[in-house]
Design a protein around this motif. Structure first.
Motif, PDB file in Angstrom:
ATOM      1  N   CYS A 139      -5.123  -1.361  -1.345  1.00 35.43           N
ATOM      2  CA  CYS A 139      -4.220  -0.864  -2.469  1.00 35.43           C
ATOM      3  C   CYS A 139      -5.114  -0.327  -3.592  1.00 35.43           C
ATOM      4  O   CYS A 139      -4.983  -0.925  -4.520  1.00 35.43           O
ATOM      5  CB  CYS A 139      -3.164  -2.037  -2.893  1.00 35.43           C
ATOM      6  SG  CYS A 139      -2.051  -2.632  -1.609  1.00 35.43           S
ATOM      7  N   LYS A 187       0.773  -1.224  -0.224  1.00 36.50           N
ATOM      8  CA  LYS A 187      -0.033  -0.059  -0.105  1.00 36.50           C
ATOM      9  C   LYS A 187       0.994   1.200   0.032  1.00 36.50           C
ATOM     10  O   LYS A 187       0.552   2.223  -0.686  1.00 36.50           O
ATOM     11  CB  LYS A 187      -0.983   0.175   1.276  1.00 36.50           C
ATOM     12  CG  LYS A 187      -1.916   1.025   1.239  1.00 36.50           C
ATOM     13  CD  LYS A 187      -2.815   0.980   2.222  1.00 36.50           C
ATOM     14  CE  LYS A 187      -4.275   1.981   2.189  1.00 36.50           C
ATOM     15  NZ  LYS A 187      -3.841   3.388   1.972  1.00 36.50           N
ATOM     16  N   ASP A 229       2.410   3.803  -3.661  1.00 33.22           N
ATOM     17  CA  ASP A 229       1.002   4.602  -4.039  1.00 33.22           C
ATOM     18  C   ASP A 229       1.000   4.772  -5.608  1.00 33.22           C
ATOM     19  O   ASP A 229      -0.207   5.263  -5.925  1.00 33.22           O
ATOM     20  CB  ASP A 229       0.685   5.825  -3.351  1.00 33.22           C
ATOM     21  CG  ASP A 229       2.153   6.815  -3.373  1.00 33.22           C
ATOM     22  OD1 ASP A 229       2.822   6.648  -4.135  1.00 33.22           O
ATOM     23  OD2 ASP A 229       2.021   7.887  -2.571  1.00 33.22           O
TER      24      ASP A 229
END
Length: 545
Positions: A507, A482, A485
Motif C-alpha cells: 500500500c 491497496k 489508492d
C-alpha cells in the motif's frame, strides 16, 4: 564513458577563459586546492567569499581539464582528474550574487544547491528546471519578486529522504519525489503572488511564504495534502472563505503580523487544525464556532483589537479561550426546554439542528447528545443543502438502528467529504448503503466496538483518512486496502490485530500507518518506532517470493 562525455561537451582543453563574444572580466579567486577536493568529494563550498558572480570554471568543473593537468604535473591515483566525481553539492550562501548563470545546467549531477540564501538574486534562471536530480534548493533572503512556474517541473524519483521531512525549514527549501514538491519555503523575498502552478501541486504538504509582500492567500485547488501553511509578516487583509474550504488537511495555519480584519466562519471547516496563529492583526471579532475545532491545541490572538475577549482571558491559554468561545455559542442558543422561534426559514424538524452551520459551513452536527440513534428529523433538516461534513461523535449510537444508511446515501451521496462518528458510540458495523458516499475522504470511527474492518470502506475510492483506533478489529484485507489508492492515513492503534499481513507493505500511498497497541509480535516495537516508510519496507521484505 565519463571522458567521452566530457569530450563531447568540449572539455578537452582548458575552457576556463571567457567564451567567444563575451567581454573578459576578472573572476573571483577560487583556490585550486578547493577545486581539487571538490573533484574527489563531489561537494564544493563557496559560502561567504564575497562573490559577485560564480566563476565560469566552477560551472565547468566537470567538463574542463584541470589547470594542474595542463601544467603536466604528476598525479597520484587519488588525484587523477579523469576519475573525478561529478559535482553533486554546491553551496553559494552569503555572497553578493545578483544573478545565476544559465550555465548551472552544466552540472547535471547536482542534487543539492544548498544554499544560495542571503545573496542579491532578483531572478532564477529557467535552466534550473533542467536539474532533474536536485532534491534541495535554498533561496531565502534574496530579492525575488516572482517564482518561475517551470520550477514545478523538477522531478526526482530516487533522491527523496525522510530526514528532509523532519529537518527544520528556515530557507526556500523543497524536497522532491516522483510525485513532486512536498516542501516549499519562499521565506524573506519580495513575492506579491505565487504562481498558480506551484499553488496547485497535489503533493505539497508544507508551504512557507513568510516575510513577503502578499496581499492575499493563493488559491489551493489541488493541495489536498497541505498540512502546514506559514504566511506571517505579509500584507494580507482578507481571508477568502473559498480558499479556506480547499484546505481540509491543514494542521498548522500561521498568519501573524498581517492586516487581517475578519475571520470567516468557514475556518471551522478545518477540522484537523492543531495550531492557529492570528497574532498582531486587525481582528475585532471571531466566529464563536472556532471553539468547536476538535484538534485545536494552540490559538494565538494577542495584538488584535478584539471587542468580546478580555485581555486577561487571552493570557489564560488556548483551552480557556476555546471554552469561552463555546460558552458564547451556548449563550446564543436556545435553552434545553425552549424551542427557537419558528420563522419562514424554519421547519419543526430543524428545531434541534444548527441550520446556520448547515447552510454556511456545510456542516451537519448532532454530537454529544447521548443519543442511541440519529433521528430522521436531523436528516430532514438538511433539506436540499449540500453537506460536506457530518459529525455524530459522542453519542451512544448502536449499529442496528443508529446510522440509517438510506438517509446517508440519499442525502449525502454526491457531496459528503467527512464523516465523524467517534467517541462513546457503540458501533459494530456500518450500513452497506454507505458505499454511495463516493466522495468521502475522511472517516473517524475511533472509540467504537468494531471487531472487523468495516467492509463498506473498501468500496469508497476517495478515502484518504481512516481512523479506527481503540476498537477491537482483529484483521484487515491488504489486497482491498491497496485498491484505495488515495489512502494516506490508516490509524489502527489499540485494536486486536494478532498479525500484520506482509502484503500491507504494498500500500504505497500510505504516509501514516499507526499500529501501536496491538498484540501482534511482528513488526517489533523498534521497527514501528522508525516510522511508516520503515514499517512498509519491512512488511514488503516478508512477502513470500
Amino acid at each position: 564513458m565519463a571522458a567521452a562525455r566530457r569530450a563531447r561537451a568540449g572539455g578537452g582543453g582548458g575552457g576556463s577563459g571567457p567564451r567567444f563574444g563575451r567581454a573578459a572580466e576578472p573572476e573571483p579567486a577560487v583556490p585550486q586546492g578547493l577545486l581539487r577536493l571538490a573533484r574527489r568529494s563531489g561537494q564544493l563550498n563557496l559560502a561567504g567569499r564575497g562573490l559577485t558572480h560564480v566563476p565560469e570554471h566552477v560551472w565547468r568543473i566537470n567538463l574542463d581539464t584541470p589547470e594542474e593537468a595542463q601544467q603536466n604535473l604528476s598525479f597520484g591515483a587519488a588525484d587523477r582528474w579523469w576519475e573525478q566525481t561529478d559535482l553533486t553539492k554546491l553551496i553559494l550562501a552569503s555572497n553578493k550574487l545578483q544573478s545565476l548563470s544559465e550555465d548551472v545546467q552544466l552540472l547535471p549531477a547536482l542534487t543539492v544547491l544548498d544554499d544560495v540564501s542571503n545573496n542579491q538574486l532578483t531572478a532564477i534562471p529557467s535552466s534550473f528546471a533542467l536539474l532533474v536530480n536536485v532534491v534541495r534548493l535554498s533561496l531565502a533572503g534574496n530579492q525575488l519578486r516572482e517564482l518561475p512556474a517551470d520550477l514545478s517541473a523538477m522531478r526526482n524519483s530516487h533522491c527523496w529522504a525522510d530526514e528532509f521531512l523532519s529537518s527544520p525549514l528556515s530557507v526556500y527549501h523543497w524536497t522532491l519525489i516522483s510525485t513532486g514538491l512536498r516542501q516549499l519555503d519562499c521565506t524573506k523575498n519580495y513575492l506579491e503572488t505565487v504562481p498558480p502552478k506551484l499553488a496547485s501541486m497535489a503533493s505539497l504538504e508544507q508551504l512557507y511564504l513568510r516575510k513577503n509582500k502578499l496581499r492575499s492567500l493563493p488559491e489551493f485547488p489541488s493541495c489536498k495534502l497541505l498540512k502546514e501553511l506559514h504566511a506571517g509578516e505579509n500584507q494580507i487583509e482578507m481571508l477568502n472563505a473559498e480558499n479556506l474550504k480547499q484546505l481540509s488537511s491543514l494542521c498548522v495555519l500561521e498568519l501573524r503580523d498581517n492586516k487581517i480584519k475578519a475571520v470567516p466562519e468557514e475556518i471551522t471547516l478545518l477540522q484537523k487544525l492543531e495550531r492557529l496563529d492570528l497574532a498582531n492583526n486587525d481582528i475585532s471579532r471571531l466566529p464563536y464556532t472556532l471553539g468547536n475545532l476538535p484538534q485545536l491545541k494552540f490559538l494565538a490572538l494577542e495584538g488584535n483589537p478584539l471587542r468580546t475577549i478580555r485581555r486577561d482571558l487571552l493570557q489564560k491559554g488556548t483551552q480557556e479561550l476555546l471554552k469561552y468561545l463555546r460558552s458564547k455559542i451556548q449563550d446564543e442558543a436556545p435553552g434545553p426546554n425552549e424551542e427557537p422561534p419558528v420563522t419562514a426559514m424554519t421547519l419543526p424538524s430543524q428545531s434541534k439542528v444548527n441550520i446556520h452551520a448547515i447552510t454556511t459551513l456545510k456542516l451537519l452536527e448532532y454530537s454529544d447528545k447521548q443519543a442511541a440513534e440519529i433521528p430522521e428529523a436531523v436528516f430532514d433538516a438538511v433539506g436540499s443543502n449540500p453537506v460536506a461534513t457530518v459529525n455524530f461523535s459522542k453519542n451512544h449510537v448502536l449499529a442496528e438502528m443508529g446510522i440509517p444508511g438510506t438517509f446517508l446515501s440519499f442525502k449525502f451521496g454526491s457531496c459528503c467529504l467527512s464523516l465523524c462518528a467517534n467517541r462513546n458510540n457503540l458501533l459494530t458495523a456500518l450500513p452497506e448503503e454507505m458505499e454511495a458516499l463516493k466522495r468521502l475522504h475522511t472517516i473517524n470511527l475511533a472509540f467504537n466496538r468494531f471487531k472487523v474492518f468495516p467492509s463498506v470502506l473498501y468500496q469508497l475510492p476517495a478515502l484518504e483518512t481512516i481512523l479506527l483506533s481503540n476498537n477491537q478489529v482483529g484483521s484487515i484485507d491488504p489486497v482491498q486496502l491497496k485498491g484505495l489508492d488515495k489512502l494516506g492515513t490508516l490509524d489502527l492503534q489499540n485494536n486486536d490485530l494478532l498479525q500484520v499481513p506482509p502484503e500491507l507493505g504494498n500500500c504505497e500511498s500510505l504516509r501514516s500507518l499507526l499500529l501501536e497497541g496491538n498484540p501482534f509480535r511482528t513488526p517489533r516495537a523498534a521497527v514501528l518506532a522508525k516510522g511508516t516508510a520503515a514499517v512498509l519496507e519491512y512488511l514488503r521484505s516478508r512477502i513470500p517470493s
